[in-house]
Design a protein around this motif. Structure first.
Motif, PDB file in Angstrom:
ATOM      1  N   VAL A  40       0.845  -1.194   0.000  1.00 56.95           N
ATOM      2  CA  VAL A  40       0.000   0.000   0.000  1.00 56.95           C
ATOM      3  C   VAL A  40       0.884   1.249   0.000  1.00 56.95           C
ATOM      4  O   VAL A  40       1.824   1.347   0.801  1.00 56.95           O
ATOM      5  CB  VAL A  40      -0.917   0.015   1.244  1.00 56.95           C
ATOM      6  CG1 VAL A  40      -1.789   1.266   1.253  1.00 56.95           C
ATOM      7  CG2 VAL A  40      -1.784  -1.240   1.277  1.00 56.95           C
ATOM      8  N   PRO A  41       0.627   2.225  -0.881  1.00 53.60           N
ATOM      9  CA  PRO A  41       1.410   3.475  -0.875  1.00 53.60           C
ATOM     10  C   PRO A  41       1.251   4.218   0.448  1.00 53.60           C
ATOM     11  O   PRO A  41       0.197   4.140   1.082  1.00 53.60           O
ATOM     12  CB  PRO A  41       0.806   4.275  -2.036  1.00 53.60           C
ATOM     13  CG  PRO A  41       0.103   3.269  -2.889  1.00 53.60           C
ATOM     14  CD  PRO A  41      -0.375   2.199  -1.960  1.00 53.60           C
ATOM     15  N   PRO A  42       2.287   4.960   0.879  1.00 50.79           N
ATOM     16  CA  PRO A  42       2.221   5.665   2.172  1.00 50.79           C
ATOM     17  C   PRO A  42       1.046   6.618   2.298  1.00 50.79           C
ATOM     18  O   PRO A  42       0.422   6.706   3.359  1.00 50.79           O
ATOM     19  CB  PRO A  42       3.555   6.407   2.234  1.00 50.79           C
ATOM     20  CG  PRO A  42       4.473   5.629   1.364  1.00 50.79           C
ATOM     21  CD  PRO A  42       3.622   5.073   0.262  1.00 50.79           C
ATOM     22  N   LEU A  43       0.723   7.359   1.222  1.00 49.74           N
ATOM     23  CA  LEU A  43      -0.382   8.315   1.297  1.00 49.74           C
ATOM     24  C   LEU A  43      -1.709   7.605   1.536  1.00 49.74           C
ATOM     25  O   LEU A  43      -2.503   8.007   2.402  1.00 49.74           O
ATOM     26  CB  LEU A  43      -0.456   9.142   0.014  1.00 49.74           C
ATOM     27  CG  LEU A  43      -1.559  10.209  -0.030  1.00 49.74           C
ATOM     28  CD1 LEU A  43      -1.354  11.243   1.070  1.00 49.74           C
ATOM     29  CD2 LEU A  43      -1.594  10.876  -1.402  1.00 49.74           C
ATOM     30  N   ALA A  44      -1.952   6.534   0.769  1.00 52.76           N
ATOM     31  CA  ALA A  44      -3.195   5.771   0.948  1.00 52.76           C
ATOM     32  C   ALA A  44      -3.228   5.125   2.324  1.00 52.76           C
ATOM     33  O   ALA A  44      -4.281   5.098   2.986  1.00 52.76           O
ATOM     34  CB  ALA A  44      -3.318   4.707  -0.141  1.00 52.76           C
ATOM     35  N   ASN A  45      -2.088   4.623   2.784  1.00 50.19           N
ATOM     36  CA  ASN A  45      -2.047   4.003   4.104  1.00 50.19           C
ATOM     37  C   ASN A  45      -2.289   5.043   5.195  1.00 50.19           C
ATOM     38  O   ASN A  45      -2.907   4.748   6.221  1.00 50.19           O
ATOM     39  CB  ASN A  45      -0.694   3.318   4.320  1.00 50.19           C
ATOM     40  CG  ASN A  45      -0.729   2.326   5.467  1.00 50.19           C
ATOM     41  OD1 ASN A  45      -1.531   1.396   5.476  1.00 50.19           O
ATOM     42  ND2 ASN A  45       0.130   2.534   6.448  1.00 50.19           N
ATOM     43  N   GLY A  46      -1.795   6.267   4.990  1.00 49.93           N
ATOM     44  CA  GLY A  46      -2.058   7.332   5.946  1.00 49.93           C
ATOM     45  C   GLY A  46      -3.533   7.665   6.043  1.00 49.93           C
ATOM     46  O   GLY A  46      -4.065   7.865   7.143  1.00 49.93           O
ATOM     47  N   MET A  47      -4.220   7.694   4.903  1.00 52.63           N
ATOM     48  CA  MET A  47      -5.664   7.962   4.918  1.00 52.63           C
ATOM     49  C   MET A  47      -6.421   6.823   5.587  1.00 52.63           C
ATOM     50  O   MET A  47      -7.355   7.051   6.363  1.00 52.63           O
ATOM     51  CB  MET A  47      -6.177   8.174   3.495  1.00 52.63           C
ATOM     52  CG  MET A  47      -5.612   9.400   2.811  1.00 52.63           C
ATOM     53  SD  MET A  47      -6.239   9.630   1.138  1.00 52.63           S
ATOM     54  CE  MET A  47      -7.891  10.213   1.476  1.00 52.63           C
ATOM     55  N   ALA A  48      -5.998   5.581   5.297  1.00 51.82           N
ATOM     56  CA  ALA A  48      -6.657   4.426   5.906  1.00 51.82           C
ATOM     57  C   ALA A  48      -6.432   4.408   7.418  1.00 51.82           C
ATOM     58  O   ALA A  48      -7.347   4.106   8.196  1.00 51.82           O
ATOM     59  CB  ALA A  48      -6.136   3.137   5.275  1.00 51.82           C
ATOM     60  N   THR A  49      -5.216   4.761   7.855  1.00 50.50           N
ATOM     61  CA  THR A  49      -4.921   4.820   9.285  1.00 50.50           C
ATOM     62  C   THR A  49      -5.759   5.902   9.958  1.00 50.50           C
ATOM     63  O   THR A  49      -6.288   5.710  11.055  1.00 50.50           O
ATOM     64  CB  THR A  49      -3.420   5.103   9.517  1.00 50.50           C
ATOM     65  OG1 THR A  49      -2.642   4.119   8.836  1.00 50.50           O
ATOM     66  CG2 THR A  49      -3.094   5.081  10.999  1.00 50.50           C
TER      67      THR A  49
END
Length: 373
Positions: A40-49
């Motif tokens: 998962v890309p960091p930006l998408a993972n940040g939104m999911a987190t």
């Protein structure tokens, strides 16, 4: 079409989007199911987190707690934010380096002790159970209002939808579903906050409106000064002065920090990215995304309390009550006319009315109370 029809349309479109994403990104391997293939890309993972962190407790309950508790409610802000910082900086990256997915695994291997592992398992299950209870209560409140069902039915509907896309997509499906969920949550939280801020202060940024002067329609003066004065008039403690001791605040904040830092579903987020560097980057993105809601919540709480007190103090409770029956049917708002009618031409005095409001609905009911819905 009526407002209720539009509500049904948006609710079903939203959950249709979640289910569609879960089907599109369904897990194809064990790695996909548990850690989304660590791709998962960091930006998408940040939104999911951020979506994980901004669940029902943050989205619905936090502003309601601050609205009713005033300054004393801010330890939820400090505790939950501090818990994320503790998790992101001091816990998750080292779990990732150690190669363990959970805190019990880490503790068991680190200290060569099955007893320590069992204690960690018990703590993780206890924290998760308490957390899930709060989330299910939030789901029940949302569905009971927008689908006009009782809270128990709302909880069952919410659980069924989450179960479907969690089992179908695993962590991979959940991750991209939560990216969409973050967009929906932040839009639903910020749009009413912006419009209410404009209505009350003329400023479109709630964080600034929180410390600004009210418009003439709301009595002029600064928002918090006005809120303190109205609270005192009704016999409550001033909104900006806490009633708890520094010791209480410290220990409650610490309990919230350590409790939320141990949430397994958030810890696993740091394993869904390719490497430790990306895990740290996604933690930074998540903190920014979380801050948007967390810095807005105190303003939403103050706006909601000010509007509610204005409503209770004046006869305008009559005109607003037309929007309350859907809430009253859930028993989350109770409007009780204490004075019995002696004759058909006698109306109740607004001062003899009693309004009981469940604090968990303040965010959702805020637009209706403010008259902008």
């Amino acid at each position: 079409m009526s407002v209720q029809i539009w509500t049904f349309i948006f609710v079903f479109l939203t959950f249709g989007l979640y289910v569609g994403i879960a089907i599109w990104s369904r897990a194809g391997s064990t790695s996909d199911f548990y850690v989304a293939g660590s791709g998962v890309p960091p930006l998408a993972n940040g939104m999911a987190t951020a979506a994980d962190w901004m669940s029902a407790a943050s989205f619905i309950s936090m502003a309601g707690l601050i609205s009713f508790l005033g300054r004393d409610g801010t330890f939820y802000l400090m505790g939950w934010t501090g818990g994320y910082v503790l998790l992101a900086l001091l816990l998750a990256p080292y779990l990732r380096k150690f190669g363990k997915f959970t805190v019990p695994d880490f503790i068991g291997d680190r200290y060569y002790s099955k007893t320590a592992r069992l204690i960690a398992v018990f703590c993780a299950i206890s924290i998760s159970f308490v957390y899930v209870c709060g989330q299910m209560q939030g789901a029940g409140i949302v569905f009971s209002r927008f689908l006009e069902v009782d809270i128990t039915t709302g909880v069952i509907i919410g659980m069924a939808i989450v179960f479907f896309y969690a089992v179908m997509g695993g962590m991979k499906g959940i991750t991209y579903t939560q990216v969409a969920q973050y967009c929906v949550l932040i839009f639903a939280f910020m749009v009413p906050a912006i419009f209410i801020s404009i209505l009350m202060t003329g400023i479109p940024i709630p964080q600034i409106g929180f410390g600004a002067q009210l418009t003439e329609a709301f009595g002029n003066g600064y928002l918090l000064d006005r809120l303190d004065g109205m609270s005192e008039e009704l016999g409550f403690a001033t909104y900006t002065e806490g009633q708890r001791s520094t010791q209480d605040v410290f220990f409650i904040t610490a309990a919230l920090m350590f409790g939320t830092a141990g949430l397994p579903h958030v810890i696993i987020r740091f394993f869904t990215v390719p490497n430790v560097r990306d895990a740290r980057r996604s933690a930074g993105y998540a903190l920014v995304f979380i801050a948007i809601l967390y810095t807005t919540a105190p303003a939403v709480a103050a706006f909601a309390r000010t509007n509610l007190i204005n409503t209770v103090k004046t006869s305008s409770i009559r005109q607003y009550r037309n929007g309350f029956p859907k809430w009253e049917s859930t028993n989350l708002i109770v409007f009780d006319e204490k004075m019995m009618m002696a004759a058909s031409n006698m109306s109740a005095n607004p001062e003899d009315n009693e309004l009981e409001v469940n604090r968990d609905i303040m965010v959702l009911a805020n637009p209706e109370i403010a008259g902008v819905s």
